[in-house]
Scaffold this active site. Structure first.
Site, PDB file in Angstrom:
ATOM      1  CG  HIS A  63      -1.911   1.092   1.226  1.00  0.00           C
ATOM      2  ND1 HIS A  63      -3.085   1.036   0.500  1.00  0.00           N
ATOM      3  CD2 HIS A  63      -1.902   2.293   1.842  1.00  0.00           C
ATOM      4  CE1 HIS A  63      -3.754   2.145   0.679  1.00  0.00           C
ATOM      5  NE2 HIS A  63      -3.082   2.937   1.490  1.00  0.00           N
ATOM      6  CG  HIS A 109     -10.688   3.712   3.078  1.00  0.00           C
ATOM      7  ND1 HIS A 109     -11.163   4.079   4.299  1.00  0.00           N
ATOM      8  CD2 HIS A 109      -9.351   3.795   3.167  1.00  0.00           C
ATOM      9  CE1 HIS A 109     -10.146   4.389   5.096  1.00  0.00           C
ATOM     10  NE2 HIS A 109      -9.043   4.232   4.430  1.00  0.00           N
ATOM     11  NE  ARG A 130      -6.744  12.927   7.412  1.00  0.00           N
ATOM     12  CZ  ARG A 130      -7.745  12.077   7.587  1.00  0.00           C
ATOM     13  NH1 ARG A 130      -8.957  12.531   7.842  1.00  0.00           N
ATOM     14  NH2 ARG A 130      -7.563  10.772   7.498  1.00  0.00           N
ATOM     15  CD  GLN A 329      -8.810   7.877   9.288  1.00  0.00           C
ATOM     16  OE1 GLN A 329      -9.296   8.470   8.344  1.00  0.00           O
ATOM     17  NE2 GLN A 329      -7.713   7.144   9.165  1.00  0.00           N
ATOM     18  N   GLY A 564      -3.231   9.423  -8.065  1.00  0.00           N
ATOM     19  CA  GLY A 564      -3.905   8.136  -8.115  1.00  0.00           C
ATOM     20  C   GLY A 564      -3.500   7.220  -7.000  1.00  0.00           C
TER      21      GLY A 564
END
Lengths: 775, 235
Positions: A63, A109, A130, A329, A564
């Site tokens: 990731h 997500h 964000r 978060q 992206g």
């Protein structure tokens, strides 16, 4: 590893390292390979400490490290006249004229949402937003692209309802309008839904802020929420491996959102950036402080020291590595000069945003983590000491084997006419209604009416049209602009499964066509590349081919990729999703008063089809709905014709020649006519003059087609334009009546009442979601 | 007499308020003046009317509008309203006004248990409040966007409100439009806006600022124009 790169010397020579026997198996447990572990030892020049190994494992996860994709992503064109910031930052930024710039980004997500759809989708919106205000832009719009399994299963209805409620809760609370998106239902997503969020922001060009750390002695400040154990390894771990069956056990790895803090952060951060009080800023996303700190240091060629003890925590007993990789978060990392710190603190206090100095920029080139409670000796406090540049940019790069899946040739050779097709007006009309009510075609109002679409008061074209249009409008700086931007997302995974190269190109072409329908010129794209495991050669093949297709069409259209995200390992029980390279496209609208929408406007207007229908039912919604088949050769895509068709439509919109314009996509001509009729509350009388089988005339998904309506007075002018651009067209009939009638030379082939088709189209999705089938 | 362009609206911003800029934009578009008022302030001096815009004040945590209703500025709003000066609460602002006790009733979650955002037909029930001078029965097209918009009061209060002309707007597609002469009022489910007894405080679920400058309609401008006209007439 490139041996010419100098590794800056370590700050600490006496760090407490892991036992050399324990470290390699721990690395494997954390998702690294033994080769990757060996590389880490080489970079560190010793066995890593526990904190270091954790940080490496996340920074070098798929990731964060893009290990299987970095090499391929280089194929994309990323520059162009409009581009102010290409890939590599939190978001891409393009110039939209008059000194205005737009930042945008799409992000997945998927894995968190498949486990906990509400929080997964909500935090997906939060993270993407964000990324936008991090660049200095005020978030002005969001879109979402979702894929679920089929709605006959209660779990899929739960996932859809949960994800929609999560997006609604988060997006509505932060005051960013949800203006568009798409949703698609197919069995392939049963075990692995896709939730891709796109956010778009507006700024003056000179407000562009990059996450580049600089100035040794400058302070590293954590803004926003406290740090907890929630979401440890959330994005990075969940998104970097396949799903086990016991996905519910991974719930603690899903982050929990606090949209109120996000809203406060938006206001505080934009005020700080506006007042030029920050050197740099980055949001804390995947791999938390570790990722933001090392990337900022590496981009600026500096080092950074973080004291984990100073990072405000929401729970006790957290290990340094937990603080460093937590994905709690609504947090940001800002670099501030010591002189500006008091003012920064004051603005944050006013907005109720916690702001804490947690470290500083150094000239060591090292990313150093301290725990000041360990010792009074500054050297003894160090729990991690890594070269920032290597950590951020030297994740291993893989070029795994790729092989063309055998099913492709087999499915492409499928003969559409080897199965039965409806005959006679009643049977054809029945199939048409079935298609219109298919969850992949029916109105999405049940979804988007849960999203505030108009907050900020700039939404010109609401969801339900081909593309959303948002006015730049009142930007809060006393200026008003009638310029607008158009946005859309697109991808037909079924097409990409049958032919990943062409499927990806069609996703792009359709997105651009959607923009042409509202009169906008494509400027740039973001993408969210959703695939199965890259370690499977057949999946990796589809990845490479999708990238090739997309890169080629981007070059051909002169539209760059500016940001992206890649999401691999979208698999469950060993089977991969359809390749789903979703495109988010942004286009420019010179004047928001000169646009077009899909609904018919007045009875008597001429209905004209730009482009041509061919006998192309491969991969169509028609085949899926009538025969549960995903097969056949995809519709062809002639790039020159596509550009001409779009150009013709765009010019016609800009010259005010069109009453309506609507792209033909899933369901073909019959569905496009129905959608324009339903949106305009007007029927249509159509005569088709071609020599195709009836089902192809009505339901083929041939590309490069747009359905328009034109008032009688402007028909000649419009046809002249089409002739001038050498674009094929056909006169289909006219707007009118309360019925939708389609005939050919032999008489009526499809008849339906406007009331009935409206009810089918408007009500189907809600009826499917609220059904109790399958319990 | 106040010159139109001198008419000054105060638009209150709480943490989490997101529609303040929209309201200021709409008011300025109509040619009036508007400025922001911070929740921590305690004075409304110099403002001819006050608007509490929508957005999730305090994240709607605890209960929509509950935390904001205890802000310092709300003490000033109470004093201001008591003097008979005009106050408008839009959506979350409406919820704040009921929480603050400036309007009767309270807001329950939508019957659908889902947030709803769309354009709806709204029918004018009564125009005796200061914020509206459109004839009863007129239909307006206004956007709504809320999760807790189901107005509730006890039956006695409802009857009193009806008698006082405090039911200002109703959703036209509810049964109320077809109600018989004797009970031409709205049922609870269809109430979209109510005023206080004096008619200076109005709470409405629809967002007038979104349909003022023509981007999505123009029916909302009437509310801001009406209050300016009213204040000019009494001045």
């Amino acid at each position: 590893m490139n041996n010419t790169v100098m590794i800056p010397p370590a700050v600490s020579e006496s760090i407490h390292t892991l036992d050399s026997e324990i470290a390699p198996p721990l690395a494997v447990e954390l998702g690294l390979t033994l080769d990757e572990y060996a590389e880490i030892e080489k970079i560190q020049g010793r066995v890593p400490s526990l904190t270091e190994l954790y940080i490496y494992s996340l920074m070098w996860s798929e990731h964060c490290g893009y290990k299987h994709s970095r090499g391929q992503l280089k194929k994309f064109p990323t520059t162009g006249a409009h581009v102010l910031q290409g890939p590599g930052e939190n978001a891409g930024v393009i110039s939209v004229g008059d000194g205005w710039a737009v930042a945008f980004k799409m992000e997945s997500h998927n894995h968190p949402s498949a486990i906990e759809p509400f929080e997964g989708a909500a935090t997906g919106v939060g993270g993407c937003v964000r990324d936008i205000f991090t660049m200095g832009a005020r978030p002005i719009a969001s879109l979402n692209s979702m894929r679920f399994g089929t709605l006959d299963k209660p779990r899929q209805r739960y996932l859809l309802e949960g994800a929609v409620a999560g997006i609604s809760y988060y997006g509505n609370s932060i005051g960013v309008p949800s203006v568009g998106g798409e949703v698609f239902f197919e069995e392939t997503y049963d075990g692995n839904c896709l939730i891709n969020a796109m956010a778009v922001g507006l700024m003056r060009e000179d407000q562009l802020t990059r996450a580049v750390g600089s100035g040794p002695g400058n302070l590293a400040v954590v803004l926003g929420s406290t740090t907890g154990r929630d979401g440890i390894g959330g994005a990075s771990i969940l998104a970097s491996q396949e799903f086990a069956e016991a996905a519910e056990d991974q719930r603690p790895a899903v982050q929990v959102g606090d949209p109120f803090m996000e809203k406060l952060l938006i206001e505080a951060c934009l005020e700080l950036l506006d007042a030029k009080l920050l050197v740099a800023m980055s949001d804390l996303g995947a791999a938390g402080v570790s990722c933001a700190a090392s990337e900022m240091a590496s981009r600026g060629g500096v080092g950074i020291d973080i004291d984990v003890r100073k990072v405000p925590r929401r729970e006790s007993g957290m290990q340094p590595f937990e603080v460093m990789v937590s994905e709690s978060q609504e947090r940001m990392l800002a670099i501030v000069t010591p002189e500006n710190w008091p003012q920064v603190k004051e603005i944050c206090d006013r907005w109720g945003v916690p702001a804490t100095v947690c470290g500083e920029i150094t000239d060591t080139g090292r990313f150093v983590v301290r725990d000041t409670e360990l010792s009074d000796d500054p050297i003894q406090q160090i729990v991690a000491d890594m070269p920032a540049e290597m950590l951020a940019n030297s994740a291993p790069l893989y070029d795994p084997p790729a092989s063309r899946p055998a099913y492709m040739d087999e499915l492409a050779a499928f003969d559409i006419y080897s199965v039965e097709h409806p005959e006679g007006v009643d049977a054809v009309s029945d199939v048409f209604l079935k298609l219109l009510g298919s969850p992949n075609i029916a109105s999405r109002a049940w979804i988007y009416q849960q999203f505030d679409q108009q907050t900020r008061n700039n939404t010109v074209v609401l969801p339900g049209a081909d593309a959303a249009v948002v006015r730049l409008g009142d930007t809060g700086h006393g200026e008003l602009s009638n310029r607008g931007i158009a946005m859309t997302t697109d991808c037909n995974g079924r097409y990409c499964y049958l032919d990943p190269y062409l499927g990806a190109q069609i996703a792009f072409a359709e997105a651009a066509r959607n923009l042409a329908c509202v009169g906008a010129e494509p400027a740039a794209i973001t993408d969210c590349l959703n695939f199965g495991s890259p370690e499977k050669p057949e999946v990796y093949y589809t990845f490479i081919r999708s990238i090739d297709g997309l890169a080629d069409i981007c070059r051909d259209f002169g539209v760059p990729v500016v940001s992206g995200n890649v999401s691999f390992y979208n698999e469950s029980q060993g089977s991969a999703i359809y390749p789903t390279p979703t495109i988010g496209m942004v286009g420019l609208v010179e004047d928001i008063n000169v646009i077009c929408t899909p609904g018919f406007k007045a009875a008597g207007d001429a209905i004209i089809l730009i482009g041509e229908t061919a006998d192309e039912l491969g991969g169509s919604e028609y085949l899926k709905v009538t025969h549960d088949l995903v097969a056949g050769a995809l519709p062809r895509l002639d790039l020159d014709l596509e550009k001409d068709v779009q150009q013709a439509c765009r010019q016609a919109v800009r010259r005010g020649l069109l009453q309506s314009a609507h792209d033909l996509s899933e369901g073909g001509l019959a569905i496009a006519i129905a959608e324009s009729a339903i949106a305009g509350k007007l029927g249509a009388n159509i005569v088709i003059d071609d020599d195709l089988p009836i089902v192809a005339s009505l339901f083929a998904e041939s590309q490069s087609r747009i359905l328009v309506s034109v008032s009688e007075a402007k028909v000649e002018q419009f046809i002249d334009l089409l002739a001038e651009l050498n674009v094929p067209y056909s006169l289909l009939g006219e707007v009118g009546s309360e019925k939708l009638t389609i005939s050919n030379a032999d008489g009526a082939i499809l008849e339906a009442d406007l009331d009935i088709i409206t009810d089918v189209f408007d009500g189907s999705l809600e009826r499917l979601v609220t059904s109790t089938e399958g319990f | 007499m106040i010159a139109v362009s001198d008419f000054r609206f105060g638009v209150i911003i709480f943490p989490g308020t997101s529609c303040g800029q929209d309201v200021v934009h709409a008011i300025r578009h109509l040619g009036f003046d508007a400025d922001y008022v911070w929740h921590a302030d305690s004075s409304l001096d110099g403002f001819d009317a006050v608007v509490i815009p929508s957005g999730a004040s305090y994240g709607n945590y605890l209960r929509s509008g509950a935390i904001a209703s205890h802000s310092p500025i709300m003490e000033a709003v109470k004093d201001y309203a008591e003097l008979g000066k005009p106050v408008l609460g839009i959506s979350n602002g409406f919820q704040i006004l009921t929480e603050a006790g400036l309007l009767p009733g309270e807001m329950l979650q939508n019957k659908s248990v889902k947030y709803v955002s769309k354009s709806v037909q709204i029918s004018v029930q009564n125009n005796s409040c200061q914020w509206l001078d459109i004839a009863p029965g007129t239909e307006l097209t206004l956007p709504i966007s809320h999760g807790f918009g189901s107005f509730y009061v006890d039956q006695d209060t409802l009857k009193e409100m009806e008698a006082n002309g405090q039911i200002v707007l109703c959703y036209a597609q509810c049964d109320c439009a077809a109600a018989d002469q004797e009970d031409a009022s709205c049922s609870l489910d269809s109430i979209a806006a109510v005023s206080n007894r004096q008619g200076n405080v109005l709470g409405m679920m629809p967002y007038p600022e979104r349909v003022t400058d023509g981007i999505a309609g123009t029916d909302g401008g009437a509310f801001f124009s009406a209050i300016v006209k009213h204040i000019k007439e009494v001045a």
